[in-house]
Design a protein around this motif. Structure first.
Motif, PDB file in Angstrom:
ATOM      1  N   UNK A  92      23.734  22.705   7.610  1.00 23.23           N
ATOM      2  CA  UNK A  92      24.930  23.516   7.841  1.00 23.23           C
ATOM      3  C   UNK A  92      24.590  24.652   8.797  1.00 23.23           C
ATOM      4  N   UNK A  93      25.571  25.126   9.571  1.00 24.06           N
ATOM      5  CA  UNK A  93      25.310  26.262  10.467  1.00 24.06           C
ATOM      6  C   UNK A  93      24.950  27.509   9.661  1.00 24.06           C
ATOM      7  N   UNK A  94      24.134  28.341  10.247  1.00 19.97           N
ATOM      8  CA  UNK A  94      23.693  29.572   9.599  1.00 19.97           C
ATOM      9  C   UNK A  94      24.497  30.757  10.118  1.00 19.97           C
ATOM     10  N   UNK A  95      24.671  31.744   9.268  1.00 11.33           N
ATOM     11  CA  UNK A  95      25.350  32.976   9.685  1.00 11.33           C
ATOM     12  C   UNK A  95      24.451  33.820  10.585  1.00 11.33           C
ATOM     13  N   UNK A  96      23.179  33.481  10.643  1.00 15.77           N
ATOM     14  CA  UNK A  96      22.213  34.246  11.447  1.00 15.77           C
ATOM     15  C   UNK A  96      22.447  34.096  12.942  1.00 15.77           C
ATOM     16  N   UNK A  97      22.973  32.962  13.344  1.00 16.98           N
ATOM     17  CA  UNK A  97      23.218  32.753  14.767  1.00 16.98           C
ATOM     18  C   UNK A  97      23.468  31.296  15.083  1.00 16.98           C
ATOM     19  N   UNK A  98      23.862  31.055  16.319  1.00 17.72           N
ATOM     20  CA  UNK A  98      24.220  29.708  16.747  1.00 17.72           C
ATOM     21  C   UNK A  98      23.026  28.763  16.795  1.00 17.72           C
ATOM     22  N   UNK A  99      21.835  29.297  17.034  1.00 20.20           N
ATOM     23  CA  UNK A  99      20.653  28.447  17.164  1.00 20.20           C
ATOM     24  C   UNK A  99      19.935  28.211  15.836  1.00 20.20           C
ATOM     25  N   UNK A 100      20.491  28.680  14.724  1.00 17.37           N
ATOM     26  CA  UNK A 100      19.870  28.510  13.407  1.00 17.37           C
ATOM     27  C   UNK A 100      20.712  27.597  12.531  1.00 17.37           C
ATOM     28  N   UNK A 101      20.029  26.854  11.662  1.00 19.61           N
ATOM     29  CA  UNK A 101      20.683  25.979  10.691  1.00 19.61           C
ATOM     30  C   UNK A 101      20.070  26.228   9.316  1.00 19.61           C
ATOM     31  N   UNK A 102      20.892  26.036   8.281  1.00 19.82           N
ATOM     32  CA  UNK A 102      20.430  26.073   6.903  1.00 19.82           C
ATOM     33  C   UNK A 102      20.368  24.645   6.381  1.00 19.82           C
ATOM     34  N   UNK A 103      19.404  24.379   5.528  1.00 16.50           N
ATOM     35  CA  UNK A 103      19.260  23.071   4.901  1.00 16.50           C
ATOM     36  C   UNK A 103      19.637  23.225   3.433  1.00 16.50           C
ATOM     37  N   UNK A 104      20.550  22.383   2.967  1.00 15.94           N
ATOM     38  CA  UNK A 104      20.954  22.397   1.558  1.00 15.94           C
ATOM     39  C   UNK A 104      20.499  21.081   0.941  1.00 15.94           C
ATOM     40  N   UNK A 105      19.720  21.193  -0.136  1.00 14.10           N
ATOM     41  CA  UNK A 105      19.234  20.026  -0.861  1.00 14.10           C
ATOM     42  C   UNK A 105      19.871  20.053  -2.241  1.00 14.10           C
ATOM     43  N   UNK A 106      20.692  19.055  -2.529  1.00 10.92           N
ATOM     44  CA  UNK A 106      21.340  18.938  -3.835  1.00 10.92           C
ATOM     45  C   UNK A 106      20.717  17.764  -4.582  1.00 10.92           C
ATOM     46  N   UNK A 107      20.279  18.023  -5.800  1.00 11.78           N
ATOM     47  CA  UNK A 107      19.723  16.960  -6.637  1.00 11.78           C
ATOM     48  C   UNK A 107      20.424  16.968  -7.982  1.00 11.78           C
ATOM     49  N   UNK A 108      20.455  15.818  -8.615  1.00 12.57           N
ATOM     50  CA  UNK A 108      20.988  15.664  -9.955  1.00 12.57           C
ATOM     51  C   UNK A 108      19.853  15.071 -10.782  1.00 12.57           C
TER      52      UNK A 108
END
Length: 161
Positions: A92-108
């Motif tokens: 997902x895009x990061x609020x830090x800037x256009x060149x940054x991305x966040x990684x979300x790992x969802x597990x069950x």
């Protein structure tokens, strides 16, 4: 010094190439990972999940395609552990800037108790004890007896500190 000049036909070919394939991206490898967020792990420790997703931990820059490919591989690795009913990894895009991305790992978290047996023996055990990936199995029967206790991850973590 030799100056290269393009002839009319070469300019036309270059123009057609750009029209068909689009302009080359100026920053194809300009995305960096800002944060990795892990959700849904009630038993498995975050360090173990991050070890499975270690490709995201490097400081290098990625393209969007590379990030999506890594996300698919990490999701598959998490499913292959058999510790989780389901896993999902997305960028997902990061609020830090256009060149940054966040990684979300969802597990069950899955069912970690294991049971099995044969003609003259039975087995009971548990995978991912203490959330570190260790496992213990107890075999009892006429033709097979024993305890299988694997502490590989525990010893690695203990000596690494």
């Amino acid at each position: 010094m030799k100056i290269i000049t393009l002839m009319k036909s070469e300019k036309l070919i270059l123009l057609v190439f750009i029209l068909i394939f689009g302009p080359l991206p100026k920053d194809a490898f300009s995305l960096k990972i800002n944060k990795i967020k892990i959700e849904g792990n009630s038993h498995t420790k975050e360090e173990i999940i991050l070890a499975i997703a270690s490709e995201f931990l490097s400081d290098k820059e990625f393209s969007e395609e590379e990030l999506n490919g890594i996300a698919r591989r990490v999701e598959e690795r998490l499913k292959n552990t058999t510790w989780f009913y389901s896993s999902r990894v997305y960028i997902v895009p990061s609020a830090r800037g256009e060149e940054y991305r966040n990684v979300v790992i969802e597990v069950n978290e899955g069912f970690l108790l294991r049971f099995s047996g044969g003609y003259a023996y039975g087995m009971a055990g548990m995978d991912n004890i203490w959330g570190n990936g260790e496992k213990i199995f107890l075999y009892l029967g006429y033709n097979r007896q024993g305890i299988d206790f694997e502490l590989d991850n525990l010893w690695r973590n203990f000596f690494a500190n």
